[in-house]
Design an enzyme around this catalytic site. Structure first.
Site, PDB file in Angstrom:
ATOM      1  NE  ARG A 100      -3.803   0.587   0.997  1.00  0.00           N
ATOM      2  CZ  ARG A 100      -4.733   0.686   1.959  1.00  0.00           C
ATOM      3  NH1 ARG A 100      -5.128  -0.401   2.577  1.00  0.00           N
ATOM      4  NH2 ARG A 100      -5.259   1.846   2.262  1.00  0.00           N
ATOM      5  CG  HIS A 134      -3.000  -1.588  -3.117  1.00  0.00           C
ATOM      6  ND1 HIS A 134      -4.366  -1.607  -3.023  1.00  0.00           N
ATOM      7  CD2 HIS A 134      -2.649  -0.273  -3.290  1.00  0.00           C
ATOM      8  CE1 HIS A 134      -4.834  -0.370  -3.133  1.00  0.00           C
ATOM      9  NE2 HIS A 134      -3.816   0.447  -3.290  1.00  0.00           N
ATOM     10  CG  ASP A 173     -11.051   2.409  -5.073  1.00  0.00           C
ATOM     11  OD1 ASP A 173     -10.775   1.674  -6.050  1.00  0.00           O
ATOM     12  OD2 ASP A 173     -10.522   2.262  -3.960  1.00  0.00           O
ATOM     13  CE  LYS A 196     -11.766   4.255  -1.555  1.00  0.00           C
ATOM     14  NZ  LYS A 196     -11.218   3.036  -0.936  1.00  0.00           N
ATOM     15  NE  ARG A 198      -8.531   5.234   1.524  1.00  0.00           N
ATOM     16  CZ  ARG A 198      -9.116   4.418   2.376  1.00  0.00           C
ATOM     17  NH1 ARG A 198      -9.175   4.725   3.647  1.00  0.00           N
ATOM     18  NH2 ARG A 198      -9.653   3.297   1.978  1.00  0.00           N
ATOM     19  CG  ASP A 223     -11.166  -2.923  -2.680  1.00  0.00           C
ATOM     20  OD1 ASP A 223     -10.287  -2.764  -3.528  1.00  0.00           O
ATOM     21  OD2 ASP A 223     -11.509  -2.042  -1.868  1.00  0.00           O
ATOM     22  CB  THR A 228     -11.260  -0.043   8.835  1.00  0.00           C
ATOM     23  OG1 THR A 228     -11.630   0.738   7.680  1.00  0.00           O
ATOM     24  CG2 THR A 228      -9.872   0.351   9.279  1.00  0.00           C
ATOM     25  N   GLY A 230     -14.379   0.359   6.129  1.00  0.00           N
ATOM     26  CA  GLY A 230     -14.993   1.664   5.833  1.00  0.00           C
ATOM     27  C   GLY A 230     -15.429   1.769   4.381  1.00  0.00           C
ATOM     28  CB  THR A 231     -13.687   0.855   1.230  1.00  0.00           C
ATOM     29  OG1 THR A 231     -12.555   1.646   1.558  1.00  0.00           O
ATOM     30  CG2 THR A 231     -13.951   0.900  -0.265  1.00  0.00           C
TER      31      THR A 231
END
Ligand code: R5P
Length: 315
Positions: A100, A134, A173, A196, A198, A223, A228, A230-231
Site C-alpha cells: 500500500r 494492491h 473506487d 470514492k 478518501r 476489492d 477496516t 470503511g470502504t
C-alpha cells in the site's frame, strides 16, 4: 543456476501456521521443523531443526498482525535458511501489506514497500511468491523473481455456484476498476464503479457517485482487500440507496484490524462477506465466508519446484 535437490521443503513462521500446514498437506508432506520465537529481550530467534542443504525451501509468512514482527521473523528465517546452505529460498507472502505504501505521493513520505522488498532480497530470498498485490507494479520493487498469484478464480467459482443471473460487479473506487472488470469478465457480469474519495491519510471514506446500472441487481462489491471495512460499509450503503437487492462484499485479503470485522458483520446493508484465508481470521459467523488458498499455493510451489509453468494455473 541454483543447485536444487529433490522436492520442496515448507517452513512456517508464526504469522499463519494453519495456512502453512494446509499447503504442506496439499503437497503431501509435513512442515519442516523450525523453532521461531522471541527471547525475553524481545529479539527473534530462529533455528531450523532439519537439514535443508541444497534444498528448495519455501517460507510461508504473510504480513499478518503484528506486521512488523512478522516481517522481521521472515527476514531472520530467510537468513537462517541461507546460512544452512539451502539451494534456493522462496519467500511466500500471500498478503504483503506494505504494498500500500508504494509511491512518494506527498512530501517527506517513505516508499516502504520498496524498502521491505530490498530487505527481503538482501536477507537472501531468491524468489518471492505473492497474491493479489494492491498494485501489480510492486513486483518491480523486488530484484528477486516474483510470482504474483491471483485468487480471482477461487472467488469467481464461489459466486458462480450461487447461480444468480442478475449480478453486477462493483469497484468501490476508480483505482480498482481493472481488478473489478477482470472479475466481472470471469462471471460474465456487467461492471459498475463507485467514485470514492478518501479524506487525508485517515481511514475515513466519503463515497460519491455510481457509474453504471445497479438497480434491482445483486451487487458484488469487489476489492483487493478489506481493511477496516470503511470502504465496503460506505459502498454498500450507496448501493442500497440506489436500489441494489443484495450486496455481497468480496476481496482476496481480509485484514480486519481491532473489532472492524464485527462492525462489518453488523452492517445490515451487507448480505455476505467473502475473503480468502491469505491471513488468519479467528471470527466465525454465518455472514463470513473464508475460501481456502492452500491448494493454489501448494500447486504453485510444486510447479516452481519442478520448473513447470505457474502461469498455466490461471489459463
Ligand atoms: C485501497 O485502495 C484498497 O484497495 C482498499 O479499498 C482499502 O484497503 C480498504 O480499506 P478499508 O476497508 O479500511 O476502507
Amino acid at each position: 543456476m541454483k543447485n536444487i535437490q529433490k522436492g520442496p521443503l515448507i517452513i512456517s513462521g508464526n504469522a499463519h501456521h494453519t495456512l502453512a500446514e494446509d499447503i504442506a498437506s496439499y503437497i503431501g508432506q509435513d512442515l519442516t521443523k523450525a523453532e521461531v520465537f522471541k527471547f525475553n529481550n524481545d529479539n527473534t530467534f530462529v533455528k531450523i531443526l532439519e537439514n535443508v542443504r541444497e534444498r528448495d525451501v519455501f517460507i510461508i509468512q504473510p504480513t499478518a498482525f503484528p506486521v512488523n514482527d512478522n516481517i522481521m521473523e521472515l527476514l531472520i528465517m530467510i537468513d537462517a535458511a541461507k546460512r544452512a546452505s539451502a539451494g534456493r529460498i522462496t519467500a511466500v507472502i500471500p498478503y504483503f501489506s506494505y504494498a500500500r505504501t508504494d509511491k512518494k505521493d506527498q512530501p517527506r513520505v517513505p516508499i516502504t514497500g520498496r524498502l521491505i522488498a530490498d530487505l527481503i532480497t538482501t536477507a537472501g530470498s531468491d524468489r518471492v511468491m505473492m497474491m493479489d498485490l494492491h498494485a501489480g507494479q510492486v513486483q518491480g520493487f523486488f530484484s528477486a523473481t516474483v510470482d504474483e498469484l491471483t485468487a480471482l478464480p477461487i472467488l469467481a467459482s464461489y459466486f458462480v455456484e450461487k447461480k444468480l443471473d442478475d449480478w453486477v460487479v462493483v469497484s468501490p473506487d476508480i483505482g480498482g476498476t481493472k481488478r473489478a472488470r477482470d472479475f466481472a469478465n470471469k462471471l460474465g457480469a456487467p461492471l459498475a464503479i463507485i467514485e470514492k474519495r478518501r479524506i487525508g491519510n485517515k481511514d475515513t471514506v466519503e463515497t460519491l457517485n455510481i457509474i453504471g446500472e445497479v438497480k434491482d441487481r445483486s451487487a458484488i462489491l469487489f476489492d483487493d482487500e478489506i481493511n477496516t471495512g470503511g470502504t465496503m460499509i460506505a459502498g454498500s450503503k450507496i448501493l442500497k440507496d440506489n436500489g441494489v437487492k443484495d450486496v455481497y462484499v468480496a476481496a482476496t485479503h481480509g485484514v480486519f484490524p481491532n473489532s472492524s470485522l464485527s462492525k462489518i458483520i453488523r452492517t445490515d446493508d451487507i448480505k455476505e462477506i467473502v475473503v480468502t484465508d491469505s491471513l488468519p481470521i479467528e471470527n466465525e459467523n454465518s455472514k463470513l465466508k473464508i475460501l481456502p488458498i492452500s491448494e493454489l499455493l501448494g500447486e504453485a510451489i510444486k510447479r516452481t519446484n519442478r520448473g513447470d509453468s505457474v502461469g498455466a494455473l490461471f489459463l
